[in-house]
Design an enzyme around this catalytic site. Sequence first.
Site, short mmCIF file in Angstrom:
data_model
loop_
_atom_site.label_atom_id
_atom_site.label_comp_id
_atom_site.label_asym_id
_atom_site.label_seq_id
_atom_site.Cartn_x
_atom_site.Cartn_y
_atom_site.Cartn_z
N ASP A 294 10.36 -7.42 -1.79
CA ASP A 294 9.21 -6.62 -2.23
C ASP A 294 9.70 -5.67 -3.33
O ASP A 294 10.59 -4.86 -3.11
CB ASP A 294 8.66 -5.82 -1.04
CG ASP A 294 7.28 -5.23 -1.30
OD1 ASP A 294 6.95 -4.97 -2.48
OD2 ASP A 294 6.55 -5.00 -0.33
N ARG A 296 7.61 -3.59 -5.05
CA ARG A 296 6.63 -2.53 -5.32
C ARG A 296 7.24 -1.14 -5.17
O ARG A 296 8.21 -0.94 -4.46
CB ARG A 296 5.43 -2.68 -4.37
CG ARG A 296 4.58 -3.90 -4.65
CD ARG A 296 3.50 -4.09 -3.61
NE ARG A 296 4.06 -4.44 -2.30
CZ ARG A 296 3.32 -4.72 -1.23
NH1 ARG A 296 1.99 -4.66 -1.31
NH2 ARG A 296 3.89 -5.06 -0.08
#
Length: 363
Positions: A294, A296
């Site tokens: 991930d 983000r």
Amino acid sequence: MRVRGDLKLGLPVALTSGEAASDGALVAFAETVNDERLEALRAMAAPGAVELVLTRNRAEALGMDLPDNLPAEESGGVVTLDIPAGADLEWLASLAGEGLPAGKLRSAPMRLNAGGPLHAVALALAKSAHVLPAAVLLPRQDAAGDALRLGLSMMETPAIMDALEDGAPQTLVSAANLPMDASQAGRVHVFRPDDGGVEHYAIEIGTPDFTQPVTVRLHSACFTGDVLSSLKCDCGPQLRTAMATMASGSGGVILYLNQEGRGIGLANKMRAYALQEAGLDTVEANHWLGFDDDERDFRVGGNILHWLGISRVRLMTNNPAKIAILASQGIDVTERVPLKVGGNAVNANYLATKAAKSGHLLT
């Protein structure tokens, strides 16, 4: 930042350490460099001096033997290998992450080295530009002089890392009322980061009371789910359910963060989808492309909440990582509101992977 824009256009840039005059490099993104510029870098180099920089995840996915001095897995690390004479853009693409996995690459002819700070910055820039995290790098004793002579952009690596690690502080640039199907009382705030990156949005649903814990959803943009109603994920149903729940209650705020595909961008997300069709799960596909599970940055959400004057939230999420990040940003998460919607026969394996490998609370 300008260096990122130039790199995305296929232009090399000069990176300097800001400390030693001899510690610098000319860098290009492996995905965007063209034949002419690759040959120009080769012409400036001693034999074997032009390097390809890859992430640990990409090297492991290719079956390469990692160097002994690479940092521990939890510390990340990047690797480099010399670009052989005669290697063309197709060779670069095959190492950078283009194409489907057709078996492991034999690494015997390739000697990997652990990358240093300049290499790590080059890949951090690639990730922030949403291109494949692979770079062509030419070490130079006078990169600043090269930049002046060739008309290239130049930046010191500490300044780049400061900009990327600060979580791109947001500034409110505009706001207006917007009646919506979910609520006639709606308002959209547009925030712009100061690093030249993409804008993010805060969407008020109803009339939430900011003096009380506000129902909030950190929603990462999903073009395929939010707009096209894709069955491959649960994003669209989560967005619409969150809006409806807020509208039927005391209101709330959707933080719509432009971090498509867990932060890898739509083009790389489509590459990951193709890899999933070839048999990889969503985490394995990200690693094959060279990304982390991930990518983000939820600190953006905390920054926007502070701008709005919201310090306490009821967070609509199945992802405990969002709670931890907001807490680290000084936001008090008084309650987690589960959002278990959008499951179907198509995305069953995707949701199972989110629970097993990414820690999402879906049971």
